[in-house]
Design a protein around this motif. Sequence first.
Motif, mmCIF file in Angstrom:
data_model
loop_
_atom_site.group_PDB
_atom_site.id
_atom_site.type_symbol
_atom_site.label_atom_id
_atom_site.label_comp_id
_atom_site.label_asym_id
_atom_site.label_seq_id
_atom_site.Cartn_x
_atom_site.Cartn_y
_atom_site.Cartn_z
ATOM 1 N N GLY A 62 22.367 -68.212 -12.633
ATOM 2 C CA GLY A 62 23.480 -67.906 -11.733
ATOM 3 C C GLY A 62 24.367 -66.800 -12.299
ATOM 4 O O GLY A 62 24.947 -65.999 -11.555
ATOM 5 N N ALA A 63 24.471 -66.699 -13.615
ATOM 6 C CA ALA A 63 25.290 -65.666 -14.254
ATOM 7 C C ALA A 63 24.543 -64.328 -14.318
ATOM 8 O O ALA A 63 25.086 -63.348 -14.838
ATOM 9 C CB ALA A 63 25.697 -66.106 -15.657
ATOM 10 N N GLY A 64 23.313 -64.286 -13.822
ATOM 11 C CA GLY A 64 22.616 -63.000 -13.703
ATOM 12 C C GLY A 64 21.424 -62.821 -14.625
ATOM 13 O O GLY A 64 20.689 -61.841 -14.500
ATOM 14 N N SER A 65 21.184 -63.752 -15.559
ATOM 15 C CA SER A 65 20.008 -63.595 -16.448
ATOM 16 C C SER A 65 18.721 -63.698 -15.639
ATOM 17 O O SER A 65 18.607 -64.571 -14.768
ATOM 18 C CB SER A 65 19.985 -64.698 -17.510
ATOM 19 O OG SER A 65 21.133 -64.633 -18.298
ATOM 20 N N ARG A 66 17.760 -62.795 -15.936
ATOM 21 C CA ARG A 66 16.463 -62.860 -15.260
ATOM 22 C C ARG A 66 15.298 -62.905 -16.258
ATOM 23 O O ARG A 66 14.169 -63.131 -15.863
ATOM 24 C CB ARG A 66 16.282 -61.649 -14.306
ATOM 25 C CG ARG A 66 17.219 -61.674 -13.085
ATOM 26 C CD ARG A 66 16.884 -62.849 -12.153
ATOM 27 N NE ARG A 66 17.767 -62.925 -10.999
ATOM 28 C CZ ARG A 66 18.928 -63.586 -10.985
ATOM 29 N NH1 ARG A 66 19.352 -64.243 -12.075
ATOM 30 N NH2 ARG A 66 19.668 -63.601 -9.901
ATOM 31 N N SER A 67 15.601 -62.677 -17.536
ATOM 32 C CA SER A 67 14.550 -62.691 -18.560
ATOM 33 C C SER A 67 14.853 -63.789 -19.576
ATOM 34 O O SER A 67 16.003 -63.938 -20.016
ATOM 35 C CB SER A 67 14.479 -61.338 -19.272
ATOM 36 O OG SER A 67 14.046 -60.353 -18.355
ATOM 37 N N GLU A 108 4.493 -67.868 -9.113
ATOM 38 C CA GLU A 108 4.264 -66.698 -8.257
ATOM 39 C C GLU A 108 5.460 -65.746 -8.271
ATOM 40 O O GLU A 108 5.325 -64.588 -7.872
ATOM 41 C CB GLU A 108 4.020 -67.134 -6.798
ATOM 42 C CG GLU A 108 2.748 -67.928 -6.552
ATOM 43 C CD GLU A 108 2.892 -69.422 -6.840
ATOM 44 O OE1 GLU A 108 3.950 -69.865 -7.361
ATOM 45 O OE2 GLU A 108 1.919 -70.152 -6.563
ATOM 46 N N ARG A 109 6.626 -66.241 -8.684
ATOM 47 C CA ARG A 109 7.838 -65.408 -8.622
ATOM 48 C C ARG A 109 8.259 -64.885 -9.991
ATOM 49 O O ARG A 109 9.389 -64.422 -10.164
ATOM 50 C CB ARG A 109 9.005 -66.210 -7.997
ATOM 51 C CG ARG A 109 8.649 -66.958 -6.737
ATOM 52 C CD ARG A 109 7.975 -66.070 -5.685
ATOM 53 N NE ARG A 109 8.872 -65.076 -5.126
ATOM 54 C CZ ARG A 109 9.652 -65.270 -4.070
ATOM 55 N NH1 ARG A 109 9.638 -66.425 -3.425
ATOM 56 N NH2 ARG A 109 10.432 -64.303 -3.620
ATOM 57 N N ILE A 110 7.391 -64.975 -10.980
ATOM 58 C CA ILE A 110 7.726 -64.487 -12.329
ATOM 59 C C ILE A 110 6.597 -63.603 -12.853
ATOM 60 O O ILE A 110 5.465 -63.639 -12.340
ATOM 61 C CB ILE A 110 7.951 -65.647 -13.324
ATOM 62 C CG1 ILE A 110 6.657 -66.462 -13.521
ATOM 63 C CG2 ILE A 110 9.084 -66.561 -12.875
ATOM 64 C CD1 ILE A 110 6.740 -67.453 -14.675
ATOM 65 N N THR A 111 6.928 -62.792 -13.857
ATOM 66 C CA THR A 111 5.893 -62.121 -14.649
ATOM 67 C C THR A 111 6.124 -62.536 -16.092
ATOM 68 O O THR A 111 7.258 -62.848 -16.497
ATOM 69 C CB THR A 111 5.982 -60.584 -14.536
ATOM 70 O OG1 THR A 111 7.323 -60.196 -14.793
ATOM 71 C CG2 THR A 111 5.556 -60.103 -13.165
ATOM 72 N N VAL A 112 5.034 -62.556 -16.833
ATOM 73 C CA VAL A 112 5.126 -62.978 -18.235
ATOM 74 C C VAL A 112 4.534 -61.862 -19.099
ATOM 75 O O VAL A 112 3.458 -61.339 -18.791
ATOM 76 C CB VAL A 112 4.352 -64.302 -18.454
ATOM 77 C CG1 VAL A 112 4.369 -64.691 -19.937
ATOM 78 C CG2 VAL A 112 4.963 -65.417 -17.609
ATOM 79 N N VAL A 119 12.002 -63.232 -14.070
ATOM 80 C CA VAL A 119 12.069 -63.651 -12.664
ATOM 81 C C VAL A 119 12.269 -62.407 -11.800
ATOM 82 O O VAL A 119 12.987 -61.483 -12.199
ATOM 83 C CB VAL A 119 13.243 -64.634 -12.462
ATOM 84 C CG1 VAL A 119 13.309 -65.105 -11.007
ATOM 85 C CG2 VAL A 119 13.104 -65.826 -13.400
ATOM 86 N N GLU A 120 11.610 -62.366 -10.639
ATOM 87 C CA GLU A 120 11.789 -61.265 -9.669
ATOM 88 C C GLU A 120 13.274 -60.954 -9.497
ATOM 89 O O GLU A 120 14.078 -61.887 -9.379
ATOM 90 C CB GLU A 120 11.283 -61.706 -8.286
ATOM 91 C CG GLU A 120 9.837 -61.482 -8.046
ATOM 92 C CD GLU A 120 9.421 -62.062 -6.679
ATOM 93 O OE1 GLU A 120 10.298 -62.371 -5.841
ATOM 94 O OE2 GLU A 120 8.203 -62.219 -6.505
ATOM 95 N N ALA A 121 13.614 -59.670 -9.401
ATOM 96 C CA ALA A 121 15.019 -59.255 -9.386
ATOM 97 C C ALA A 121 15.805 -59.903 -8.254
ATOM 98 O O ALA A 121 16.916 -60.392 -8.445
ATOM 99 C CB ALA A 121 15.108 -57.734 -9.285
#
Length: 399
Positions: A62-67, A108-112, A119-121
């Motif tokens: 929620g605070a914006g982290s995606r990795s 399906e919504r992530i890349t590793v 997570v997808e932007a």
Amino acid sequence: MISVEEASQLILDTIEPAESERVPLARAAGRVLRQPVVAERDQPPFDRVMMDGIALRYDEFGAGSRSFKIQSTQHAGDERQSLKSGHAIEIMTGASLPQNADLVVPVERITVNEHGAHVEANYEGKRRQFVHARGSDHEAGAELLRPGTRITPMDVAILASAGLADVEVAREPSIRVISTGNELVPAGEPIADHQVRLSNGPAIVAMLEAHGYHKASHEHLADDPKLLEARIAEHLDAADVLVLSGGVSMGKADFVPQVLKDLGVEVIFHKISQRPGKPMWFGMGKEGQSVFALPGNPVSTLVCCRQYVVPALRDIDGEPPPPKAFASLTQAVTFKPRLTNFLPVRIVSNATAQLLAMPAPTNTSGDFAALSGTDGYVILNRNQTEFMASSVVPFVRWQ
Ligand code: AMP
Ligand code: MG
């Protein structure tokens, strides 16, 4: 002469319920449950992950982290792990949601890559999405099945999930089907012009099988009082339920009622104001055996077996009667005799999901070939002679 309803009630008042026995779960399907079944644990027993993916802390997302660095992998059946901040746990369907995790993102919504999981932007995650919450289906101790339930494959799943390796069910009644008649010759044997193929014995056994009663065996007997007495005595000793066919009318070779009386079987009724099947006889043996003697005409035998024997067996098992079914006649029917008429029908349903009963009358009560393709019969009460098209009447399915 007693009515159809009185006959049914007398049978239910007379018969005694079967004892109970325990059977392994694998043998329980089709049997009637004799114990309550409650949930062993909450269902699901833990917060269950519903997707293959990663588990995150929602506040970080929620605070914006995606990795996120990949901390570990937790499969279904693995012990529950604790998620560290800034990390993701790879998580599989059926696993318990890791401690501190409250967001599942599908694979399906992530890349590793070597830096971690990304997570997808523009992915919009919701707190506790894809989490099947502990106890949300039912809680430990909840009633899952009641005594009297005939166990379906779905119920077997419930029994297994309640942790029951074996289960208390009604002991299956042992049933002897005894057909009578000098004129009758079984299929496969040579037959003379004056003889008739024996069909009731196999038909009764098949009908009982179709209703889940597998312990029925058949013997055919000649119209000889001495022989009848000896063989029926043996069957009374061995079985819980006797279903006889033939020899219950007023003919000179109709020895069955007298033989049963001589064997100490108490007559509960003889004759019901119905057609087909008027001469039907019912009684109770000294050890509580139920004895049904059905008229031999093949249509009478089948109708009486479905109308009286099958419900009695359900009652012996402790299964409550099914809700009554009704159908609407597609054509007017006139039936003059002051007898309840069991009229074979085919059933179709219309666009408003109403059941329509198309009469398929048999030529005589010996015309059993006409029953092929029928779904059951409607019950036209003896108090009425004219039934208009669209009359709504009780309907019984053969099976
Ligand atoms: P019953 O009730 O013995 O007087 O028989 C009435 C009619 O049904 C007679 O025409 C019998 O031949 C016929 N019937 C009786 N038992 C059977 C049977 N097991 N299979 C075929 N027809 C039967
Ligand atoms: Mg006969």
